[in-house]
Design a protein around this motif. Structure first.
Motif, mmCIF file in Angstrom:
data_model
loop_
_atom_site.group_PDB
_atom_site.id
_atom_site.type_symbol
_atom_site.label_atom_id
_atom_site.label_comp_id
_atom_site.label_asym_id
_atom_site.label_seq_id
_atom_site.Cartn_x
_atom_site.Cartn_y
_atom_site.Cartn_z
ATOM 1 N N ARG A 155 0.831 -1.212 0.000
ATOM 2 C CA ARG A 155 0.000 0.000 0.000
ATOM 3 C C ARG A 155 0.861 1.255 0.000
ATOM 4 N NH1 ARG A 155 -3.293 -2.959 3.538
ATOM 5 N NH2 ARG A 155 -2.450 -1.919 5.393
ATOM 6 N N TYR A 156 1.911 1.270 0.813
ATOM 7 C CA TYR A 156 2.806 2.428 0.793
ATOM 8 C C TYR A 156 3.370 2.645 -0.609
ATOM 9 C CZ TYR A 156 3.424 3.752 5.754
ATOM 10 O OH TYR A 156 3.265 4.249 7.024
ATOM 11 N N LEU A 216 2.831 6.290 -2.308
ATOM 12 C CA LEU A 216 3.994 7.175 -2.358
ATOM 13 C C LEU A 216 4.691 7.188 -3.714
ATOM 14 C CD1 LEU A 216 5.574 6.129 1.076
ATOM 15 C CD2 LEU A 216 3.983 8.022 0.639
ATOM 16 N N LEU A 233 11.725 4.892 -2.943
ATOM 17 C CA LEU A 233 11.072 3.835 -2.183
ATOM 18 C C LEU A 233 12.008 2.639 -1.993
ATOM 19 C CD1 LEU A 233 7.500 3.868 -3.770
ATOM 20 C CD2 LEU A 233 8.364 5.137 -1.792
ATOM 21 N N TYR A 289 10.031 0.012 7.216
ATOM 22 C CA TYR A 289 9.768 0.544 5.890
ATOM 23 C C TYR A 289 10.545 1.853 5.777
ATOM 24 C CZ TYR A 289 7.415 1.700 1.543
ATOM 25 O OH TYR A 289 7.150 1.990 0.215
ATOM 26 N N LEU A 324 9.208 4.995 8.103
ATOM 27 C CA LEU A 324 7.794 5.344 8.270
ATOM 28 C C LEU A 324 7.097 4.318 9.161
ATOM 29 C CD1 LEU A 324 6.870 6.338 4.598
ATOM 30 C CD2 LEU A 324 7.711 7.810 6.453
ATOM 31 N N LEU A 378 5.128 1.333 10.449
ATOM 32 C CA LEU A 378 4.697 0.065 9.864
ATOM 33 C C LEU A 378 4.606 -0.990 10.962
ATOM 34 C CD1 LEU A 378 5.565 -1.417 6.449
ATOM 35 C CD2 LEU A 378 5.365 -2.905 8.423
ATOM 36 N N GLU A 381 -5.399 1.250 6.578
ATOM 37 C CA GLU A 381 -5.287 2.006 5.318
ATOM 38 C C GLU A 381 -5.483 3.496 5.567
ATOM 39 O OE1 GLU A 381 -7.224 0.557 1.810
ATOM 40 O OE2 GLU A 381 -7.429 -1.459 2.657
ATOM 41 N N GLN A 397 -2.283 4.895 6.936
ATOM 42 C CA GLN A 397 -1.270 5.012 5.880
ATOM 43 C C GLN A 397 -1.577 6.171 4.944
ATOM 44 O OE1 GLN A 397 -1.012 0.499 4.870
ATOM 45 N NE2 GLN A 397 0.974 1.387 4.368
ATOM 46 N N ALA A 436 0.971 9.269 4.194
ATOM 47 C CA ALA A 436 1.324 9.704 2.837
ATOM 48 C C ALA A 436 0.988 11.177 2.625
ATOM 49 C CB ALA A 436 0.590 8.839 1.812
#
Length: 408
Positions: A289-290, A294, A302, A316, A385, A387, A393, A396, A400
């Protein structure tokens, strides 16, 4: 007097607007959420330990050791007081020559190097690769050649599995063989449940050490660790040293110290181990999802998964591109982004802002800034970040959004 049609009653007061509740902060790791999932099982286990009074070397310790060995694909597991002790115990059990070198990456938590020194050995550092921040086989080979040319023996390789994925073990094992069959010890503190080409972390080298510090994928309710391996002689030496060098009470075969896993931590670890595959899967989902959230942010790099690795995303970590004119003060832009996230209630962090060779405690190794440029660049750019398996969600999305705002 009032005019016709005008009410003589006062207008009701306008009720005050209720205050908007503050947005709850998002922690880097949510240990309370993890506890909520195992609370009843832990409570029952603690009652069992209290009833038996088997606080040290109890049946829960033996059961956990057997369960974690099976989980890790090895024959044996020895519970220890913490992960640093676990590394030191393996290095002592190998009986390397006093002062022999142990090769490890410059980008790691300081405990990796501490354990080497505590075992009477000498850290030999090598740079990491730029993409995954894992020990670079080419840099490791160059370090081994340099040590051999200088007449300084290297006794072992100590690769670190970082952020949840394994170092390049096939290449490093081949390198160890090339230099005389050096033993390879895995620092697997951040890779519980990870694998490479289907082989679990901890099952590659002659032995492995791991940490069950509370924030790890498999975390205790205090300090704890373990040694993993399939070499029975080596593992039994570890067990002996960890118990004052004694297999028979008051008979001490060799110099040792006290580093034992206690029954309370074993209860917690057994409960969490049953959920670890599910929790690791949740971490992988959050990482995916990240990646989506992102993907379009400018100035952000990333994390990547090394081919062949099954990542468990202990951390993460993204990389913040340096700002203009940052050469003389690396890390300024990353630190500014971190400060903005912290102010917004986002529990971001940095792992690790100072590489081993630039730590004051390791000044005696003789390295200056620039000695390991990739490790130094990572130290100035990496940002961790939030995690954890229970991360939502919605959380997250907020991370973001705040990161996008911080990046400008």
């Amino acid at each position: 007097m009032t005019s016709k049609g005008e009410s003589t009653m006062a207008e009701p007061p306008i009720p005050p607007t209720p205050p908007i509740p503050p947005t709850p902060p998002i922690p880097l790791v949510d240990l309370r959420a993890a506890h909520a999932e195992v609370a009843e099982e832990v409570r029952a286990g603690l009652e069992r330990v209290l009833a038996s009074a088997a606080y040290v070397k109890g049946p829960d310790v033996a059961a956990f050791e057997a369960e974690y060995a099976a989980f890790s694909g090895v024959r044996h597991c020895v519970g220890t007081a913490n992960g640093t002790d676990a590394l030191e115990l393996v290095l002592r059990a190998l009986e390397l020559a006093p002062g022999a070198g142990v090769l490890l990456p410059a980008n790691t938590f300081v405990a990796t190097a501490e354990a080497v020194v505590r075992a009477g050995l000498r850290p030999v550092l090598a740079d990491v690769d730029d993409e995954f921040q894992l020990l670079d086989p080419a840099a490791a080979r160059a370090a081994l050649v340099a040590e051999r040319s200088a007449g300084r023996p290297v006794g072992a390789l100590l690769p670190v599995h970082l952020t949840g994925q394994l170092a390049p073990m096939r290449e490093l094992l081949a390198l160890a063989e090339e230099f005389g069959g050096l033993p390879v010890v895995e620092d697997a503190a951040q890779a519980q449940g990870a694998s490479q080409h289907g082989v679990p972390a901890g099952a590659w080298g002659v032995a492995a050490a791991t940490s069950f510090y509370p924030g790890k994928n498999l975390g205790a309710y205090g300090d704890a660790g373990a040694v993993l391996g399939s070499d029975e002689r080596l593992v039994e030496a570890v067990r002996l040293i960890a118990d004052h060098g004694s297999a028979v009470k008051y008979v001490h075969e060799r110099f040792g110290f006290n580093s034992r896993l206690d029954s309370v931590q074993a209860v917690v670890l057994r409960a969490k181990l049953r959920r670890l595959p599910q929790w690791n899967a949740a971490r992988r989902g959050a990482a995916t999802r990240y990646g989506r959230l992102l993907a379009d942010l400018p100035g952000l790099r990333l994390p990547a998964v090394r081919p062949g690795n099954e990542h468990v995303w202990h951390l993460y970590t993204v990389r913040i591109a340096p700002g203009p004119g940052e050469g003389h003060r690396p890390g300024r832009r990353r630190d500014a982004v971190l400060a903005a996230l912290t102010a917004a209630g986002i529990g971001a962090g940095v792992h690790y802002p100072v590489p081993v060779h630039l730590q004051p405690a390791f000044r005696s190794l003789g390295h200056r800034a620039g000695a390991f440029p990739r490790a130094e660049r990572a130290a100035a750019e990496l940002l961790t970040l939030p995690l954890f398996p229970q991360l939502t969600e919605e959380q997250q999305g907020r991370v973001a959004e705040e990161l996008r705002r911080a990046l400008g």
